[in-house]
Design an enzyme around this catalytic site. Structure first.
Site, PDB file in Angstrom:
ATOM      1  N   ARG A  22      35.115 -10.224 -30.493  1.00  0.00           N
ATOM      2  CA  ARG A  22      34.936 -10.009 -31.938  1.00  0.00           C
ATOM      3  C   ARG A  22      35.893  -8.950 -32.466  1.00  0.00           C
ATOM      4  O   ARG A  22      36.509  -9.134 -33.522  1.00  0.00           O
ATOM      5  CB  ARG A  22      33.489  -9.637 -32.253  1.00  0.00           C
ATOM      6  CG  ARG A  22      32.515 -10.789 -32.039  1.00  0.00           C
ATOM      7  CD  ARG A  22      31.095 -10.379 -32.280  1.00  0.00           C
ATOM      8  NE  ARG A  22      30.748  -9.275 -31.377  1.00  0.00           N
ATOM      9  CZ  ARG A  22      29.774  -8.406 -31.583  1.00  0.00           C
ATOM     10  NH1 ARG A  22      29.021  -8.496 -32.663  1.00  0.00           N
ATOM     11  NH2 ARG A  22      29.520  -7.454 -30.715  1.00  0.00           N
ATOM     12  N   ASN A  40      28.796 -13.102 -32.714  1.00  0.00           N
ATOM     13  CA  ASN A  40      28.314 -13.699 -31.473  1.00  0.00           C
ATOM     14  C   ASN A  40      27.156 -14.625 -31.794  1.00  0.00           C
ATOM     15  O   ASN A  40      26.381 -14.369 -32.715  1.00  0.00           O
ATOM     16  CB  ASN A  40      27.815 -12.620 -30.501  1.00  0.00           C
ATOM     17  CG  ASN A  40      28.944 -11.896 -29.795  1.00  0.00           C
ATOM     18  OD1 ASN A  40      30.073 -12.356 -29.748  1.00  0.00           O
ATOM     19  ND2 ASN A  40      28.629 -10.749 -29.226  1.00  0.00           N
TER      20      ASN A  40
END
Length: 94
Positions: A22, A40
């Site tokens: 990320r 996520n």
């Protein structure tokens, strides 16, 4: 003439959690001038909404296949999305 704006909703699978995917996505997107978000998912995948100039979106879709060190990407699935849904800037969400 300005380049056409494009958006894509992307699902990345493989070893993509626990490897800073990320944060890497956020950095790469900002470098390319993209807006959107990354998060996520409970199934171990990562989902991202990326929006910006078509060439930058295409570049980011290609970069997802590499990912950060430690990632092992199995698939990058994407579909067209509305760029209206993309927030200002790029952020990591939950």
């Amino acid at each position: 003439m300005d380049e056409e704006r494009k958006a894509a909703l992307v699902r990345i699978t493989g070893r993509v959690q626990g490897v800073c995917f990320r944060a890497w996505t956020c950095d790469e997107a900002k470098r390319l001038g993209l807006t959107g978000w990354v998060r996520n998912e409970n199934d171990g995948s990562v989902t991202a909404l990326i929006a910006g100039p078509q060439s930058a979106v295409v570049t980011m879709l290609s970069r997802f296949w590499q990912g950060p060190p430690g990632a092992s990407v199995v698939d990058v699935a994407h579909e067209d999305a509305s760029s209206i849904e993309a927030p200002e800037g790029f952020r990591i969400t939950r």
